[in-house]
Motif scaffolding. Structure first.
Motif, mmCIF file in Angstrom:
data_model
loop_
_atom_site.group_PDB
_atom_site.id
_atom_site.type_symbol
_atom_site.label_atom_id
_atom_site.label_comp_id
_atom_site.label_asym_id
_atom_site.label_seq_id
_atom_site.Cartn_x
_atom_site.Cartn_y
_atom_site.Cartn_z
ATOM 1 N N SER A 1 -0.132 4.516 7.705
ATOM 2 C CA SER A 1 -1.543 4.670 7.360
ATOM 3 C C SER A 1 -2.309 3.422 7.769
ATOM 4 O O SER A 1 -1.972 2.306 7.359
ATOM 5 N N ALA A 2 -3.350 3.594 8.571
ATOM 6 C CA ALA A 2 -4.139 2.449 9.038
ATOM 7 C C ALA A 2 -4.943 1.842 7.900
ATOM 8 O O ALA A 2 -5.185 0.625 7.868
ATOM 9 N N THR A 3 -5.392 2.685 6.957
ATOM 10 C CA THR A 3 -6.096 2.215 5.776
ATOM 11 C C THR A 3 -5.305 2.644 4.555
ATOM 12 O O THR A 3 -5.057 3.845 4.373
ATOM 13 N N ALA A 4 -4.890 1.694 3.747
ATOM 14 C CA ALA A 4 -4.185 1.978 2.490
ATOM 15 C C ALA A 4 -4.821 1.087 1.432
ATOM 16 O O ALA A 4 -4.555 -0.111 1.361
ATOM 17 N N LEU A 5 -5.690 1.687 0.636
ATOM 18 C CA LEU A 5 -6.480 0.942 -0.338
ATOM 19 C C LEU A 5 -6.110 1.396 -1.742
ATOM 20 O O LEU A 5 -6.013 2.601 -2.009
ATOM 21 N N GLY A 6 -5.900 0.444 -2.642
ATOM 22 C CA GLY A 6 -5.616 0.762 -4.034
ATOM 23 C C GLY A 6 -6.638 0.136 -4.953
ATOM 24 O O GLY A 6 -7.194 -0.922 -4.657
ATOM 25 N N THR A 7 -6.903 0.810 -6.075
ATOM 26 C CA THR A 7 -7.830 0.285 -7.074
ATOM 27 C C THR A 7 -7.180 0.337 -8.442
ATOM 28 O O THR A 7 -6.319 1.185 -8.710
ATOM 29 N N ASP A 8 -7.607 -0.573 -9.304
ATOM 30 C CA ASP A 8 -7.155 -0.530 -10.702
ATOM 31 C C ASP A 8 -8.195 -1.220 -11.565
ATOM 32 O O ASP A 8 -8.871 -2.153 -11.094
ATOM 33 N N ILE A 9 -8.320 -0.752 -12.807
ATOM 34 C CA ILE A 9 -9.257 -1.378 -13.740
ATOM 35 C C ILE A 9 -8.654 -2.616 -14.384
ATOM 36 O O ILE A 9 -9.346 -3.356 -15.081
ATOM 37 N N ASP A 10 -7.360 -2.856 -14.151
ATOM 38 C CA ASP A 10 -6.648 -3.983 -14.736
ATOM 39 C C ASP A 10 -6.485 -5.077 -13.679
ATOM 40 O O ASP A 10 -5.779 -4.900 -12.686
ATOM 41 N N ALA A 11 -7.152 -6.203 -13.890
ATOM 42 C CA ALA A 11 -7.142 -7.279 -12.887
ATOM 43 C C ALA A 11 -5.743 -7.821 -12.594
ATOM 44 O O ALA A 11 -5.401 -8.055 -11.426
#
Length: 288
Positions: free
Chosen positions: A172-182
């Motif tokens: 995957s050329a773009t693999a982005l993750g998010t989380d509300i926990d720093a």
């Protein structure tokens, strides 16, 4: 934090140990608890839960939860001054999910050369790869990869980052993750470096953040969170996906999958596959 680091061990039949593990996951006061569940004696059907609470409140909630399972023998002992979290993770065996092999530093010598090996260190983040929901996501992704590749992938509620890292390691050329926990975001970025994976993780709540919207639309969205936020995010996940895109949803019990699927079916998603592992469900949905 607790005044002294402690370990709570519960031993008993598999059915009781697995039911207790589900109760620990379902209890809000212990949902972030570090624990493992392993088979200790196959012949005698003895399974063991090793738990490492980090506060008096978490310890009290754990003991109260385990009290509902009288077939389990429960003992708590004080740990010596040591890296107790590392001790907890050292008891977790590596996990194979299709082409993916997830392991910790203590098992680095077991990584097979034929697999996509993912070294994941949990730290204070959720998602070593051992939980049924994470394994379900990896199995689902492995099956999808047999037919196509996914250029842009988003991992909502990334925890340790294992899912986005798996995407990055498989092209995957773009693999982005998010989380509300720093702290989870920090740990996920560290894991990406460990795996030499071009995955990126950001501290964000929901999908409205500009850093999340900029690469959209995505070919695939992972959301391994909990049933209520999965329902609440159904419209946002639809907007984030391109037509024909795939959503892999997990973090829900089998008893919750009908409710979650109904929320997505009303947005035009159709069910491609469901994976059950113990009491947990993973849904693979395609956007219309």
């Amino acid at each position: 934090m607790t005044a002294d680091a402690v370990q709570t061990v519960a031993r008993g039949p598999r059915a009781d140990a697995e039911a207790a593990a589900l109760a620990i996951d379902a209890e809000p006061a212990t949902e972030a608890l570090t624990y493992s569940i392993l088979e200790e004696d196959e012949d005698r059907d003895v399974w063991r839960i090793d738990a490492f609470p980090v506060s008096r409140e978490e310890q009290a909630a754990l003991v109260a939860t385990l009290a509902h399972f009288p077939a389990l023998r429960v003992a708590t002992e004080k740990l010596a001054d040591a890296d107790w979290l590392a001790m907890a993770l050292s008891g977790l065996p590596p996990v194979r999910a299709g082409r993916f092999f997830v392991y910790g530093a203590h098992d680095r010598g077991l990584a097979p050369p034929s697999a996509v090996n993912l070294r994941i260190e949990a730290g204070a983040a959720f998602g070593t790869g051992h939980h049924g929901t994470t394994v379900g996501c990896l199995f689902a992704f492995d099956q999808l990869l047999k037919r196509r590749r996914f250029g842009r992938v988003l991992d909502v509620g990334c925890g340790t980052g294992v899912l986005a890292i798996a995407a990055a390691r498989t092209g995957s050329a773009t693999a982005l993750g998010t989380d509300i926990d720093a702290p989870s975001v920090r740990i996920a970025n560290e894991n990406a470096k460990l795996n030499r994976a071009p995955a990126r993780f950001v501290h964000a709540s929901g999908l409205a953040d500009a850093r999340v919207q900029r690469p959209a639309p995505y070919d695939l969205v992972f959301a391994n969170i909990l049933a209520p936020p999965l329902v609440a995010l159904s419209q946002d996940i639809k907007r984030a996906l391109k037509p024909g895109g795939i959503a892999i949803l997990s973090g829900l019990l089998r008893t919750q999958e009908r409710r979650v699927f109904a929320a997505y079916a009303s947005k035009g998603f159709r069910l491609e596959r469901r994976i059950h592992r113990d009491a947990w469900a993973t849904l693979v949905l395609r956007r219309a």
